[in-house]
Design a protein around this motif. Structure first.
Motif, PDB file in Angstrom:
ATOM      1  N   ASN A 308       0.840  -1.211   0.000  1.00  0.00           N
ATOM      2  CA  ASN A 308       0.000   0.000   0.000  1.00  0.00           C
ATOM      3  C   ASN A 308       0.866   1.249   0.000  1.00  0.00           C
ATOM      4  OD1 ASN A 308      -2.334  -1.409  -0.017  1.00  0.00           O
ATOM      5  ND2 ASN A 308      -2.863  -1.050   2.123  1.00  0.00           N
ATOM      6  N   LEU A 311       2.702   1.508  -3.343  1.00  0.00           N
ATOM      7  CA  LEU A 311       1.847   1.721  -4.518  1.00  0.00           C
ATOM      8  C   LEU A 311       1.013   2.994  -4.422  1.00  0.00           C
ATOM      9  CD1 LEU A 311       0.509  -1.912  -4.999  1.00  0.00           C
ATOM     10  CD2 LEU A 311       1.983  -0.697  -6.577  1.00  0.00           C
ATOM     11  N   ASP A 313       1.204   6.072  -4.919  1.00  0.00           N
ATOM     12  CA  ASP A 313       1.069   7.038  -6.017  1.00  0.00           C
ATOM     13  C   ASP A 313       1.245   6.431  -7.402  1.00  0.00           C
ATOM     14  OD1 ASP A 313       0.628   9.166  -4.242  1.00  0.00           O
ATOM     15  OD2 ASP A 313       2.753   9.065  -3.713  1.00  0.00           O
ATOM     16  N   ILE A 314       1.119   5.103  -7.492  1.00  0.00           N
ATOM     17  CA  ILE A 314       1.313   4.477  -8.816  1.00  0.00           C
ATOM     18  C   ILE A 314      -0.024   3.997  -9.368  1.00  0.00           C
ATOM     19  CG2 ILE A 314       2.498   2.624 -10.079  1.00  0.00           C
ATOM     20  CD1 ILE A 314       4.637   2.653  -7.905  1.00  0.00           C
ATOM     21  N   LYS A 315      -0.271   4.288 -10.624  1.00  0.00           N
ATOM     22  CA  LYS A 315      -1.479   3.786 -11.291  1.00  0.00           C
ATOM     23  C   LYS A 315      -1.019   2.830 -12.387  1.00  0.00           C
ATOM     24  CE  LYS A 315      -5.223   6.166  -9.786  1.00  0.00           C
ATOM     25  NZ  LYS A 315      -5.083   5.586  -8.474  1.00  0.00           N
ATOM     26  N   ASN A 316      -1.772   1.763 -12.658  1.00  0.00           N
ATOM     27  CA  ASN A 316      -1.453   0.783 -13.706  1.00  0.00           C
ATOM     28  C   ASN A 316       0.020   0.385 -13.683  1.00  0.00           C
ATOM     29  OD1 ASN A 316      -4.037   0.838 -14.706  1.00  0.00           O
ATOM     30  ND2 ASN A 316      -3.600   2.656 -15.950  1.00  0.00           N
ATOM     31  N   ILE A 317       0.403  -0.306 -12.680  1.00  0.00           N
ATOM     32  CA  ILE A 317       1.806  -0.662 -12.469  1.00  0.00           C
ATOM     33  C   ILE A 317       2.437  -1.376 -13.689  1.00  0.00           C
ATOM     34  CG2 ILE A 317       1.151  -2.777 -11.227  1.00  0.00           C
ATOM     35  CD1 ILE A 317       3.589  -2.279  -9.460  1.00  0.00           C
ATOM     36  N   LEU A 350      -2.964  -4.649  -7.990  1.00  0.00           N
ATOM     37  CA  LEU A 350      -3.955  -3.807  -8.682  1.00  0.00           C
ATOM     38  C   LEU A 350      -4.047  -2.442  -8.011  1.00  0.00           C
ATOM     39  CD1 LEU A 350      -6.930  -6.300  -9.216  1.00  0.00           C
ATOM     40  CD2 LEU A 350      -5.447  -5.340 -10.978  1.00  0.00           C
ATOM     41  N   ASP A 351      -4.493  -1.425  -8.773  1.00  0.00           N
ATOM     42  CA  ASP A 351      -4.642  -0.073  -8.218  1.00  0.00           C
ATOM     43  C   ASP A 351      -5.469  -0.097  -6.931  1.00  0.00           C
ATOM     44  OD1 ASP A 351      -3.284   0.882 -10.334  1.00  0.00           O
ATOM     45  OD2 ASP A 351      -5.017   1.740 -11.377  1.00  0.00           O
ATOM     46  N   ARG A 352      -5.087   0.730  -5.970  1.00  0.00           N
ATOM     47  CA  ARG A 352      -5.872   0.877  -4.743  1.00  0.00           C
ATOM     48  C   ARG A 352      -7.084   1.738  -5.060  1.00  0.00           C
ATOM     49  NH1 ARG A 352      -2.716  -3.024  -4.272  1.00  0.00           N
ATOM     50  NH2 ARG A 352      -1.843  -3.407  -2.229  1.00  0.00           N
ATOM     51  N   ASP A 353      -8.144   1.664  -4.211  1.00  0.00           N
ATOM     52  CA  ASP A 353      -9.273   2.557  -4.460  1.00  0.00           C
ATOM     53  C   ASP A 353      -8.886   3.955  -3.970  1.00  0.00           C
ATOM     54  OD1 ASP A 353      -9.771   2.863  -1.742  1.00  0.00           O
ATOM     55  OD2 ASP A 353     -11.602   1.695  -1.717  1.00  0.00           O
ATOM     56  N   LYS A 459      -2.456   5.233   3.219  1.00  0.00           N
ATOM     57  CA  LYS A 459      -1.453   5.560   2.200  1.00  0.00           C
ATOM     58  C   LYS A 459      -0.175   6.087   2.860  1.00  0.00           C
ATOM     59  CE  LYS A 459      -4.557   6.830  -1.606  1.00  0.00           C
ATOM     60  NZ  LYS A 459      -4.921   7.894  -2.523  1.00  0.00           N
TER      61      LYS A 459
END
Ligand code: FBP
Length: 517
Positions: A308, A311, A313-317, A350-353, A459
């Motif tokens: 968490n 990730l 600040d990362i989108k679509n790793i 996968l992206d966090r909400d 976060k």
């Protein structure tokens, strides 16, 4: 020793003081407000009320009864003053930011009363937190000249409601913000909230399906059904369904965390049960798995916490980012991560909400458990039959026609929200209790949202959040489950309650969740 204890005590006092001070600092206008109760004034002279303009928004996952909250809100507002108007924000909090609304009218509402879903106005998970978003919200409130804003949501959304209420007051805005407790997960409950709406209906839908599966298992006698049930964090749904349908095994995340059970030890226990049942000639069974289980298994919890943070600040790793992240994990977490099947690894990344939560509904915990058990049985040279099927009961429980309980509860919650706005209160949650009593005895109350807030890491940063209620292992629902589970494990005590009933004897149609009873 006395000195140490004294130091510890003063340290704890100090910690509490720091926490209180900082919450007070975050919510200077809405901290420590009193509880609001409603009183009926007999023979009171009729009051000339001014028309109110109110906005309403669905936030987060669907839960049966949402349309009735809006119906109750509309009916109360228009009965207080027929000229009052209600506007629904489209697609969740994002609709507030974009100022996208639909006016709710009597005609429009007609076909939505007592219906499931949130499709009247849609829902979304946008979190209103940046300065720009807060400023855009103020603009929308001003543009629509709203007297009130009703946020229908779970713990995160109601935290957002508290933040908005505070922000509006700090900026001299008169729009009142009221929260309504929604989530099928049942984890928005505390001394003031008996249960969030949607929990009852979702459990009843799952109970029907679990009952059917159990009966199929008993008839065919050849499959083990591993059923994952929704409930992002707490295991309330799994516990409620176990108390109703009596499956052979139910995992409760909170117990697993309390006993520090690893994935392997959980697998070993399930394998023991399978062997015990095989000895009785039974090659079938039903296992319930709470969706949030994965976050309660100590090694997985640590891994998810680290992920968490990494990730945030990362989108679509991407693939390169994936290997970079792996390098930054602690030794224990990297070991745990690598021991998982690739599919689960990908699901964990996968992206966090928008609230920073891992999307547990996308992780196939049921498959992970089946594989673990299979591996253990193989190691034990198990010669019996173990054919496992995996199921996930989640989305199908969120939009069913609301049970009679949810239908009435929601309609009343909408009424209370309207009364709070009319009374000039902001930063409050609309509540009714005790829900175990007949509706005539439910007491409407406004509970200050800040009274439910604590500081928690999200976060990687300490943030104010409404405390999620986990299953309390010392309370009756779990204790009663614990007393019976050994019997349910070996004997087949399945109960198939059938579908939700809307008409007929009250004992059947108005039944409330067992855990609430
Ligand atoms: P809320 O807490 O927003 O009510 O949603 C609960 C829930 O249904 C969880 O049980 C589940 O994990 C999650 O929503 C699924 O989210 P999504 O609808 O975004 O897939």
């Amino acid at each position: 020793l006395a000195q140490i204890l004294q130091n510890l005590a003063s340290l704890q006092l100090e910690k509490k003081k720091v926490k209180e001070t900082s919450l007070k600092e975050i919510f200077p206008h809405t901290y420590a407000m009193p509880i609001v109760t409603c009183v009926t004034q007999k023979n009171a002279a009729p009051v000339q009320r001014k028309p109110l303009r109110v906005g309403v928004v669905f936030s987060g996952g669907q839960a049966s009864g949402g349309h009735n909250v809006i119906a109750g809100l509309f009916d109360a507002l228009t009965s207080l003053c027929s000229k009052s108007r209600l506007f629904g924000f489209l697609e969740g909090p994002g609709g507030i930011l974009k100022n996208e609304t639909k006016e709710i009218t009597k005609e429009l509402l007609t076909s939505y009363r007592n219906q499931g879903g949130f499709d009247l106005i849609g829902s979304g998970r946008t979190k209103i937190e940046t300065k720009e978003q807060l400023a855009a919200s103020i603009e929308t409130m001003k543009h629509l000249s709203l007297d009130g804003l009703v946020i229908i949501g779970g713990d995160d959304s109601n935290t957002n409601a508290a933040i908005l209420a505070e922000y509006f007051l700090a900026h001299g805005l008169s729009t009142k913000v009221i929260g309504v407790p929604k989530t099928i997960d049942g984890d928005l409950q505390n001394e003031f909230i008996d249960i969030s709406f949607g929990f009852d209906t979702a459990c009843k839908v799952y109970n029907e399906m679990i009952g059917n599966i159990a009966q199929d298992a008993l008839s065919a006698k050849k499959y083990y059904h591993f059923i994952k049930l929704m409930g992002r964090s707490a295991s309330h749904i799994a516990l409620e369904c176990a108390l109703t349908t009596h499956p052979n095994i139910t995992l409760i995340g909170e117990e697993i965390a309390a006993k520090n059970k690893t994935l392997l030890s959980i697998g070993e226990e399930i394998a023991d049960s399978i062997q015990a049942r095989t000895a009785q000639g039974k090659n079938y069974g039903v296992v319930l798995i709470p969706e949030g289980l994965i976050e309660f298994i100590p090694e997985m919890k640590l891994l998810i916490q680290e992920l968490n943070r990494l990730l945030a600040d990362i989108k679509n790793i991407s693939l390169t980012q994936r290997s970079e992240i792996e390098k930054k994990l602690s030794t224990a977490s990297v070991q745990c991560f690598r021991s998982l099947p690739e599919k689960i690894q990908t699901q964990l990344l996968l992206d966090r909400d928008p609230h920073g939560n891992v999307q547990v509904s996308q992780i196939e915990t049921e498959k992970l458990l089946i594989d673990t058990v299979q591996m253990i049985l193989k190691k034990r040279n198990f010669s019996g039959k173990f054919h496992a099927l995996q199921h996930f009961f989640g989305y199908e429980g969120r939009c069913s026609l609301p049970s009679n309980f949810d239908a009435k509860y929601c309609y009343a919650l909408g009424h209370v929200a309207a009364l709070l706005i009319e009374g000039g209160f902001t930063g409050y949650m609309s509540t009714l209790s005790p829900l175990t009593k007949p509706i005539e005895e439910w007491e409407p109350k406004g509970i200050p949202l800040t009274s439910m807030i604590i500081l928690e890491e999200r976060k990687g940063i300490m943030k104010p959040v409404i405390k999620k209620a986990l299953v309390d292992l010392s309370k009756k629902p779990f204790v009663s489950f614990m007393k019976n589970r050994k019997k349910w494990e070996i004997e087949d005590c399945y109960v198939n309650p059938g579908p939700i009933q809307f008409f007929g004897e009250k004992e059947i149609t108005d039944i409330i969740p067992i855990s609430l009873m």
